[in-house]
Design an enzyme around this catalytic site. Structure first.
Site, PDB file in Angstrom:
ATOM      1  N   LEU A 357       0.829  -1.211   0.000  1.00  0.00           N
ATOM      2  CA  LEU A 357       0.000   0.000   0.000  1.00  0.00           C
ATOM      3  C   LEU A 357       0.856   1.251   0.000  1.00  0.00           C
ATOM      4  O   LEU A 357       0.490   2.275  -0.553  1.00  0.00           O
ATOM      5  CB  LEU A 357      -0.893   0.018   1.240  1.00  0.00           C
ATOM      6  CG  LEU A 357      -2.054  -0.971   1.241  1.00  0.00           C
ATOM      7  CD1 LEU A 357      -2.676  -1.031   2.617  1.00  0.00           C
ATOM      8  CD2 LEU A 357      -3.091  -0.564   0.206  1.00  0.00           C
ATOM      9  N   GLY A 358       1.954   1.159   0.641  1.00  0.00           N
ATOM     10  CA  GLY A 358       2.815   2.331   0.721  1.00  0.00           C
ATOM     11  C   GLY A 358       3.985   2.064   1.630  1.00  0.00           C
ATOM     12  O   GLY A 358       4.018   1.059   2.348  1.00  0.00           O
ATOM     13  N   GLY A 360       6.125   3.847   4.548  1.00  0.00           N
ATOM     14  CA  GLY A 360       6.182   4.966   5.476  1.00  0.00           C
ATOM     15  C   GLY A 360       7.521   4.999   6.169  1.00  0.00           C
ATOM     16  O   GLY A 360       8.415   4.207   5.881  1.00  0.00           O
ATOM     17  N   PHE A 362       8.192   4.128   9.059  1.00  0.00           N
ATOM     18  CA  PHE A 362       8.460   2.983   9.935  1.00  0.00           C
ATOM     19  C   PHE A 362       8.605   1.688   9.167  1.00  0.00           C
ATOM     20  O   PHE A 362       9.096   0.711   9.688  1.00  0.00           O
ATOM     21  CB  PHE A 362       7.354   2.836  10.977  1.00  0.00           C
ATOM     22  CG  PHE A 362       7.362   3.949  11.981  1.00  0.00           C
ATOM     23  CD1 PHE A 362       8.395   4.053  12.899  1.00  0.00           C
ATOM     24  CD2 PHE A 362       6.354   4.896  11.997  1.00  0.00           C
ATOM     25  CE1 PHE A 362       8.420   5.084  13.820  1.00  0.00           C
ATOM     26  CE2 PHE A 362       6.377   5.920  12.926  1.00  0.00           C
ATOM     27  CZ  PHE A 362       7.412   6.027  13.835  1.00  0.00           C
ATOM     28  N   GLY A 363       8.123   1.672   7.971  1.00  0.00           N
ATOM     29  CA  GLY A 363       8.245   0.446   7.197  1.00  0.00           C
ATOM     30  C   GLY A 363       7.163   0.348   6.146  1.00  0.00           C
ATOM     31  O   GLY A 363       6.442   1.308   5.880  1.00  0.00           O
ATOM     32  N   VAL A 365       3.748  -1.049   4.271  1.00  0.00           N
ATOM     33  CA  VAL A 365       2.373  -1.380   4.652  1.00  0.00           C
ATOM     34  C   VAL A 365       1.747  -2.195   3.520  1.00  0.00           C
ATOM     35  O   VAL A 365       1.837  -1.807   2.352  1.00  0.00           O
ATOM     36  CB  VAL A 365       1.552  -0.098   4.906  1.00  0.00           C
ATOM     37  CG1 VAL A 365       0.149  -0.452   5.377  1.00  0.00           C
ATOM     38  CG2 VAL A 365       2.236   0.791   5.923  1.00  0.00           C
ATOM     39  N   ASP A 476       2.655  12.131  16.432  1.00  0.00           N
ATOM     40  CA  ASP A 476       2.976  12.276  15.006  1.00  0.00           C
ATOM     41  C   ASP A 476       1.715  12.561  14.190  1.00  0.00           C
ATOM     42  O   ASP A 476       1.432  11.899  13.198  1.00  0.00           O
ATOM     43  CB  ASP A 476       3.682  11.014  14.503  1.00  0.00           C
ATOM     44  CG  ASP A 476       4.465  11.269  13.220  1.00  0.00           C
ATOM     45  OD1 ASP A 476       4.638  12.444  12.847  1.00  0.00           O
ATOM     46  OD2 ASP A 476       4.901  10.285  12.596  1.00  0.00           O
TER      47      ASP A 476
END
Ligand SMILES: Nc1ncnc2c1ncn2[C@@H]1O[C@H](COP(=O)(O)OP(=O)(O)OP(=O)(O)O)[C@@H](O)[C@H]1O
Ligand SMILES: *[C@@H]1O[C@H](CO)[C@@H](O)[C@H](O)[C@H]1NC(C)=O
Ligand SMILES: *[C@@H]1O[C@H](CO)[C@@H](O)[C@H](O)[C@H]1NC(C)=O
Ligand SMILES: *[C@@H]1O[C@H](CO)[C@@H](O)[C@H](O)[C@H]1NC(C)=O
Ligand SMILES: *[C@@H]1O[C@H](CO)[C@@H](O)[C@H](O)[C@H]1NC(C)=O
Ligand SMILES: *[C@@H]1O[C@H](CO)[C@@H](O)[C@H](O)[C@H]1NC(C)=O
Ligand SMILES: *[C@@H]1O[C@H](CO)[C@@H](O)[C@H](O)[C@H]1NC(C)=O
Ligand SMILES: *[C@@H]1O[C@H](CO)[C@@H](O)[C@H](O)[C@H]1NC(C)=O
Ligand SMILES: *[C@@H]1O[C@H](CO)[C@@H](O)[C@H](O)[C@H]1NC(C)=O
Length: 669
Positions: A357-358, A360, A362-363, A365, A476
């Site tokens: 999906l994407g 980010g 953090f990692g 998805v 955030d």
């Protein structure tokens, strides 16, 4: 006198000829082989009970048995004399370890030489080897009784009889059997039947025809042969004399090949065999010596077992490794929130790129569909090398999982592996708000939608800060962390995740959690997040939604300035509504827009104490409380200058940088 002389000479010549003829044997009969004088090699032996046993049950060996002296198969070869007719009859039996599987078989042979030492066992039947198979230099004629299909030799079945010249490929072959004399019907026979069977091999020199006939022991020789083919025996044996005998070999199956009786005659039919004299075929193959079994089978079996075990372990380990998770005792209480890696792996089709999906900060998805329930989820893979703080973090994840609000992305659970944490969320079909605000080709959100999104996010922050049993700081808040569900409702995501980095992995670098442009100045200074810092970020978020611009704007000269400072400047000039996203083409509620922009400036005040609380914010937004008048003095700040002095904002860093890595901020944690 001359007549007498002539007569004497004639007599002498006749006698001489008789003597010569007597020197070569023309016929013999073995009704059983007890005491027979044969040339044996390999496994071949004459047993005490009168069998010619060509193979002895040991695998991958060969054996030969020949009539010791050569026989005269041609007369006057030098002057072009042709071959003589001959006839042979023999009774054979095969006793295999298995009822339907055996080693290759045996062959009746007429050969120039008794030396078959170069021949191979197994499918080569002790007759030839891979190099010389079929070569005319082999000089043999064989009748094979073959119980194995060898595709390389074009074998027709595992129960066939063939006539071979110089090799293993048969000139003619047929399934074992015979033609019944009366009816002419074909009757199958089984070479592996563990019964004694009789075979006749007849060579008619005038017709150059070899006939092979077989029948069960109790039947007389059938009139119609099983096989018949023309052979040039002179060419095969080359010289005048040749040897006659048998060849056999074993493959991987333990079997014994027997000849029970044998007769041979030149120039006439083979003498009949006295069947009643024959010893009974040893049907049951004696069990191999148990000590031998232990010596051979046991090591093989145990080696195979060990190998199988090793393979199984490897397969299981690979599987285990593929789905391996980290699980510790303290997690037992979080059981219901834990997903199995296997389920997540299958849900996301092995975390394939189509499901991505994407990516980010953090990692990655991934979209997934949970097995069984069919629930659509988003799986966030967060790499986390250290286990430090993991316990607290997981506890927090579980706590977070208990948070339920219509404007929060529901965290369903987690899974932990070596170096990686997986967070499972509700899937948001419309993706992140960020995309709608900043991507050129995306749908433009109208003012009504934007205002609803702002109010929705405010509600979720209120829930986190005030309405839940303990204060949850988001840390955030930003447009990319606001996701849109199927009904375009705003859902705040990623709450609490910032804590993961807060727990820190590397003591030598200091992470400031949050995103540049959203980061309250005091966080850069103290490194400590608070409700007020969330409010600051929420203010920036509101500006981002209303203005359709990123928190850090780049002007035409390439200079960076903060969206807050720019809007504040416009406010001071009295043109604050000019900052609303131009893509709305003026189509917006001016009152609402003005409220949102002014409230944003209040929220993004450099002094934490000057910012309203989230409850107040929601009241301002829904109109239940009036927004206080803003004074010039109140908003006479330039955030960028303030922050620059604190060195929090590096104007050349990308505004979307997550977890800015600022090592020169004192006491940043
Ligand atoms: N629950 C979800 N449903 C649908 N899509 C999601 C979901 N969560 C994340 N995404 C998609 O995955 C992308 C990456 O998400 P992620 O939250 O990791 O990154 P980010 O929000 O852009 O950055 P950060 O890690 O700083 O929060 C998002 O842009 C979004 O499109
Ligand atoms: C076996 O036959 C060979 C060849 O005819 C002969 O030389 C040998 O002496 C015979 N052996 C016995 C034991 O009869
Ligand atoms: C069969 O013969 C071979 C070679 O002569 C020998 O090594 C082997 O031990 C024999 N096997 C049996 C079961 O007698
Ligand atoms: C047959 O064997 C001979 C000698 O072993 C060799 O020279 C020849 O090449 C072989 N012929 C074929 C066709 O293999
Ligand atoms: C004989 O055996 C062959 C091969 O096993 C088989 O195809 C055929 O049908 C059998 N014939 C009879 C009459 O049993
Ligand atoms: C197999 O052997 C039995 C006797 O043991 C006999 O009755 C039967 O006809 C044989 N079958 C074949 C196909 O040779
Ligand atoms: C060989 O078989 C054919 C029939 O196929 C027969 O005519 C001929 O007489 C037979 N020859 C011998 C020597 O049995
Ligand atoms: C058989 O072989 C011999 C020797 O090679 C040859 O002289 C003779 O012509 C051959 N006969 C036939 C019928 O081919
Ligand atoms: C066959 O052998 C038996 C027993 O040795 C004997 O009595 C009988 O006469 C023999 N038959 C022929 C035809 O030789």
């Amino acid at each position: 006198m001359p007549i007498m002389l002539h007569a004497a000479l004639l007599l002498f010549l006749t006698l001489h000829r008789l003597r010569l003829a007597a020197a070569a044997v023309d016929q013999f009969t073995f009704d059983g082989f007890a005491g027979a004088n044969l040339t044996l090699d390999g496994t071949a032996a004459v047993t005490a009970d009168g069998f010619l046993r060509l193979t002895n049950g040991t695998t991958l060996l060969k054996g030969h048995a020949f009539y010791p002296s050569p026989l005269r198969f041609r007369r006057d070869a030098a002057s072009g004399g042709g071959a003589r007719s001959f006839s042979a009859a023999f009774v054979f039996g095969i006793a295999s370890e298995y009822a339907d599987l055996s080693s290759p078989g045996l062959a009746f042979v007429v050969a120039k030489s008794k030396d078959f030492s170069a021949a191979l066992q197994s499918q080569y039947m002790g007759l030839a080897n891979a190099a010389n198979n079929g070569n005319a230099t082999n000089h043999f004629l064989a009748v094979e009784l073959d119980t194995i299909v060898n595709a390389e030799f074009g074998d027709m079945s595992n129960n066939h009889v063939g006539i071979n010249v110089n090799g293993l490929v048969s000139r003619v072959a047929d399934n074992a059997g015979y033609y019944e004399d009366g009816t002419g019907a074909f009757r199958n026979m089984s070479l592996l039947n563990r019964t004694a069977e009789q075979v006749w091999v007849d060579f008619d020199a005038r017709a150059s025809l070899v006939n092979v006939t077989m029948a069960p022991l109790e039947l007389p020789k059938p009139r119609k042969p099983l096989l018949s083919t023309a052979v040039n025996l002179s060419a095969i044996i080359e010289g005048e004399e040749a040897f006659v005998g048998f060849s056999s070999s074993t493959g991987v199956v333990s079997s014994r090949h027997y000849v029970l009786a044998w007769s041979f005659k030149m120039d006439g039919p083979a003498p009949p065999l006295n069947i009643s004299k024959l010893p009974a075929l040893p049907v049951a193959i004696p069990k191999p010596d148990p000590s031998k079994t232990l010596k051979i089978v046991l090591p093989i079996a145990s080696a195979a077992f060990v190998l199988a075990l090793a393979i199984a372990v490897l397969v299981i380990r690979r599987r285990w490794h593929k789905y391996a998770e980290l699980k510790e005792d303290w997690e037992a209480t979080f059981g219901p929130h834990r997903f199995s890696y296997k389920d997540l792996f299958h849900a996301t089709r092995g975390f394939c790129d189509e499901r991505l999906l994407g990516i980010g900060g953090f990692g990655r998805v991934y979209r997934g569909v949970l097995p069984v329930s069919g629930v659509e989820v988003a799986v966030k893979k967060v790499s986390h090398e250290s286990r430090q703080g993991m316990k607290e973090f997981v506890a927090e994840v579980v706590t977070i999982g208990q948070l339920r609000h219509r404007n929060l992305v529901q965290l369903l659970g987690y899974c932990r592996r070596q170096g990686e944490l997986l967070l499972v969320y509700d899937y948001m079909p419309n993706g992140s708000l960020d995309k709608f605000l900043h991507h050129r080709n995306s749908l433009i959100l109208n003012w009504g939608q934007r205002f609803r999104i702002i109010k929705g996010v405010a509600c979720s922050v209120l829930y986190l800060h005030e309405d839940w049993e303990q204060v949850v700081l988001h840390r955030d808040i930003k447009a990319s962390n606001v996701l849109l569900d199927a009904e375009m409702n705003a859902r705040l995501g990623d709450f609490g995740l910032a804590r993961l980095y807060d727990h820190g992995t590397d003591p030598h670098t200091t992470h400031v959690v949050g995103t540049m442009g959203y980061l309250a100045p005091e966080v850069g200074h103290t490194g400590r997040a608070s409700k007020a810092s969330d409010v600051f970020a929420f203010g920036v978020f509101m500006l981002e939604v209303a203005c359709g611009r990123r928190p850090v704007v780049q002007d035409e000269h390439g200079d960076h300035y903060l969206l807050v400072d720019w809007v504040a400047e416009q406010w001071r000039r009295g043109t604050v509504v000019d900052t609303v996203d131009p893509r709305l083409r003026g189509d917006f509620a001016v009152e609402e827009a003005s409220l949102v922009l002014k409230l944003s400036l209040l929220c993004s005040h450099p002094l934490p104490g000057a910012r309203p609380g989230i409850r107040q914010i929601t009241q301002f937004l829904d109109g239940s409380a009036p927004l206080p008048e803003l004074s010039e003095a109140h908003l006479g700040f330039n955030l960028q200058d303030l922050m620059r002095r604190n060195q929090v904002l590096n104007p050349h860093s990308s505004p979307s940088t997550v977890a800015g890595n600022i090592s020169d901020v004192p006491a940043a944690r």
